[in-house]
Write an enzyme that holds these catalytic residues in place. Sequence first.
Site, PDB file in Angstrom:
ATOM      1  N   ARG A 158      19.977  72.614  37.966  1.00 48.04           N
ATOM      2  CA  ARG A 158      19.624  74.034  38.057  1.00 48.04           C
ATOM      3  C   ARG A 158      19.227  74.467  39.461  1.00 48.04           C
ATOM      4  O   ARG A 158      19.688  75.489  39.958  1.00 48.04           O
ATOM      5  CB  ARG A 158      18.439  74.352  37.137  1.00 48.04           C
ATOM      6  CG  ARG A 158      18.798  74.562  35.705  1.00 48.04           C
ATOM      7  CD  ARG A 158      17.659  74.093  34.834  1.00 48.04           C
ATOM      8  NE  ARG A 158      17.621  72.639  34.895  1.00 48.04           N
ATOM      9  CZ  ARG A 158      18.336  71.858  34.096  1.00 48.04           C
ATOM     10  NH1 ARG A 158      19.047  72.374  33.145  1.00 48.04           N
ATOM     11  NH2 ARG A 158      18.326  70.540  34.221  1.00 48.04           N
ATOM     12  N   THR A 159      18.349  73.701  40.090  1.00 45.86           N
ATOM     13  CA  THR A 159      17.776  74.176  41.348  1.00 45.86           C
ATOM     14  C   THR A 159      18.846  74.287  42.428  1.00 45.86           C
ATOM     15  O   THR A 159      18.978  75.320  43.089  1.00 45.86           O
ATOM     16  CB  THR A 159      16.625  73.249  41.796  1.00 45.86           C
ATOM     17  OG1 THR A 159      15.701  73.136  40.717  1.00 45.86           O
ATOM     18  CG2 THR A 159      15.917  73.812  43.007  1.00 45.86           C
ATOM     19  N   LYS A 165      20.962  55.301  57.012  1.00 48.04           N
ATOM     20  CA  LYS A 165      20.978  54.494  58.249  1.00 48.04           C
ATOM     21  C   LYS A 165      19.580  54.381  58.842  1.00 48.04           C
ATOM     22  O   LYS A 165      19.384  53.779  59.886  1.00 48.04           O
ATOM     23  CB  LYS A 165      21.892  55.152  59.287  1.00 48.04           C
ATOM     24  CG  LYS A 165      23.328  55.318  58.830  1.00 48.04           C
ATOM     25  CD  LYS A 165      24.140  55.970  59.948  1.00 48.04           C
ATOM     26  CE  LYS A 165      25.516  56.342  59.465  1.00 48.04           C
ATOM     27  NZ  LYS A 165      26.186  57.242  60.428  1.00 48.04           N
ATOM     28  N   HIS A 202       6.774  72.284  43.163  1.00 49.34           N
ATOM     29  CA  HIS A 202       8.113  72.850  42.976  1.00 49.34           C
ATOM     30  C   HIS A 202       7.913  74.370  42.949  1.00 49.34           C
ATOM     31  O   HIS A 202       8.016  75.005  41.892  1.00 49.34           O
ATOM     32  CB  HIS A 202       8.694  72.326  41.664  1.00 49.34           C
ATOM     33  CG  HIS A 202      10.156  72.561  41.480  1.00 49.34           C
ATOM     34  ND1 HIS A 202      10.909  73.351  42.338  1.00 49.34           N
ATOM     35  CD2 HIS A 202      11.003  72.115  40.521  1.00 49.34           C
ATOM     36  CE1 HIS A 202      12.153  73.377  41.900  1.00 49.34           C
ATOM     37  NE2 HIS A 202      12.241  72.631  40.806  1.00 49.34           N
ATOM     38  N   ARG A 253      14.954  68.827  48.500  1.00 50.19           N
ATOM     39  CA  ARG A 253      14.293  68.119  47.384  1.00 50.19           C
ATOM     40  C   ARG A 253      14.186  66.657  47.793  1.00 50.19           C
ATOM     41  O   ARG A 253      15.167  66.066  48.263  1.00 50.19           O
ATOM     42  CB  ARG A 253      15.102  68.249  46.097  1.00 50.19           C
ATOM     43  CG  ARG A 253      14.565  67.327  45.007  1.00 50.19           C
ATOM     44  CD  ARG A 253      15.150  67.613  43.659  1.00 50.19           C
ATOM     45  NE  ARG A 253      14.637  68.862  43.122  1.00 50.19           N
ATOM     46  CZ  ARG A 253      14.922  69.310  41.902  1.00 50.19           C
ATOM     47  NH1 ARG A 253      15.732  68.619  41.099  1.00 50.19           N
ATOM     48  NH2 ARG A 253      14.419  70.443  41.474  1.00 50.19           N
TER      49      ARG A 253
HETATM   50  C1  NCD Z   1      12.278  69.902  37.414  1.00 49.10           C
HETATM   51  C2  NCD Z   1      12.063  69.167  38.725  1.00 49.10           C
HETATM   52  O1  NCD Z   1      12.997  68.643  39.320  1.00 49.10           O
HETATM   53  O2  NCD Z   1      10.918  69.132  39.137  1.00 49.10           O
HETATM   54  N1  NCD Z   1      13.588  70.335  37.241  1.00 49.10           N
HETATM   55  C3  NCD Z   1      13.962  71.578  37.671  1.00 49.10           C
HETATM   56  O3  NCD Z   1      14.033  71.814  38.842  1.00 49.10           O
HETATM   57  N2  NCD Z   1      14.226  72.515  36.753  1.00 49.10           N
HETATM   58  C4  NCD Z   1      11.788  69.156  36.254  1.00 49.10           C
HETATM   59  C5  NCD Z   1      12.164  67.718  36.081  1.00 49.10           C
HETATM   60  O4  NCD Z   1      12.107  66.922  36.994  1.00 49.10           O
HETATM   61  O5  NCD Z   1      12.493  67.347  34.959  1.00 49.10           O
END
Ligand code: NCD
Length: 299
Positions: A52-53, A82, A131, A103
């Site tokens: 999703r993100t 590396k 997040h 991320r």
């Molecule tokens: C979440 C995350 O990556 O923190 N997912 C998301 O971005 N919707 C939740 C998860 O890790 O399950």
Amino acid sequence: MKLRHVTSARQFDIKTLQDLFAFTDKIKSGKYNNKALSGKIMATLFYQPSTRTRFSFESAILKLGGSTISSENAAEFSSAIKGETMQDTIRIVDSYADVIVIRHPQSGITDLAASYSKVPVINAGDGVGEHPTQALLDLYTIFEKKKTKEFTIAICGDHAHYRPHHSLSYLLSLYPKIKIIYVSPKRLSMPKELREHLKKKKIHFVETEDFTSSIKEADVIYQGRIPKEYLGAQYKKYLGKFILDKRALSSIKKNAIIMHPLPRVNEITPDVDSDPRAIYFEEARNGLYVRMALLLSIL
Ligand code: NCD
């Protein structure tokens, strides 16, 4: 407040959220059809998996006329393998892009990235940290559905490691009439820093292991995944502790909403999906509109 780097939900104030959500409304209703980000490039550096993100960020910039350069598996396909440091990676990527979305498994790393970057950095999840953009779309969805800033929310799962719970809590703490029920096994209760923050802000919150009575009381039920990647062998012990299934639906409020950042494992059974109170797919869709509004505000 002028937004630049977005690394924590703690940076937001009520006015900034109001403006961002008003802008999101406009985009969602189709009243904003401007390719305002034409010529802008967004880099996405994902060192942890995402559906999703990353897709919603990429879709957001494409819809606004911009483009994206992406490493969906930066741990393997960037020079990190590396041995390149985040500092060096950022000093390279910031010459190629106008905004960098990251991320990463290490908590706090987007602050480090931001301190080196010439362009805005957005935290798309930093380990067990935060997040913030998930929290933005969650809060937008709650306000959109509940139309009030006075409600009880039950947040259920692992508060120690699950970053969406942390960021959402920081945003909720701006609103004094919200009551938060944190449901978790004792061992997975929230980090000390968050508890201190909530106390300082005089937020009404309780911590409990009682899932059944908490979901009965809640106007918003916020389920979360038990993150296997941080729990090792203990994972199985906690999996399946708090399951919202069709049977539970008869005990919750008629106008409650059921949310989840997704992906789910078994926290909400698929037979709940058709209930009108289950709004997690709409919540995920709102991620696109909120991220469009955020990118427009930043760029
Ligand atoms: C979440 C995350 O990556 O923190 N997912 C998301 O971005 N919707 C939740 C998860 O890790 O399950």
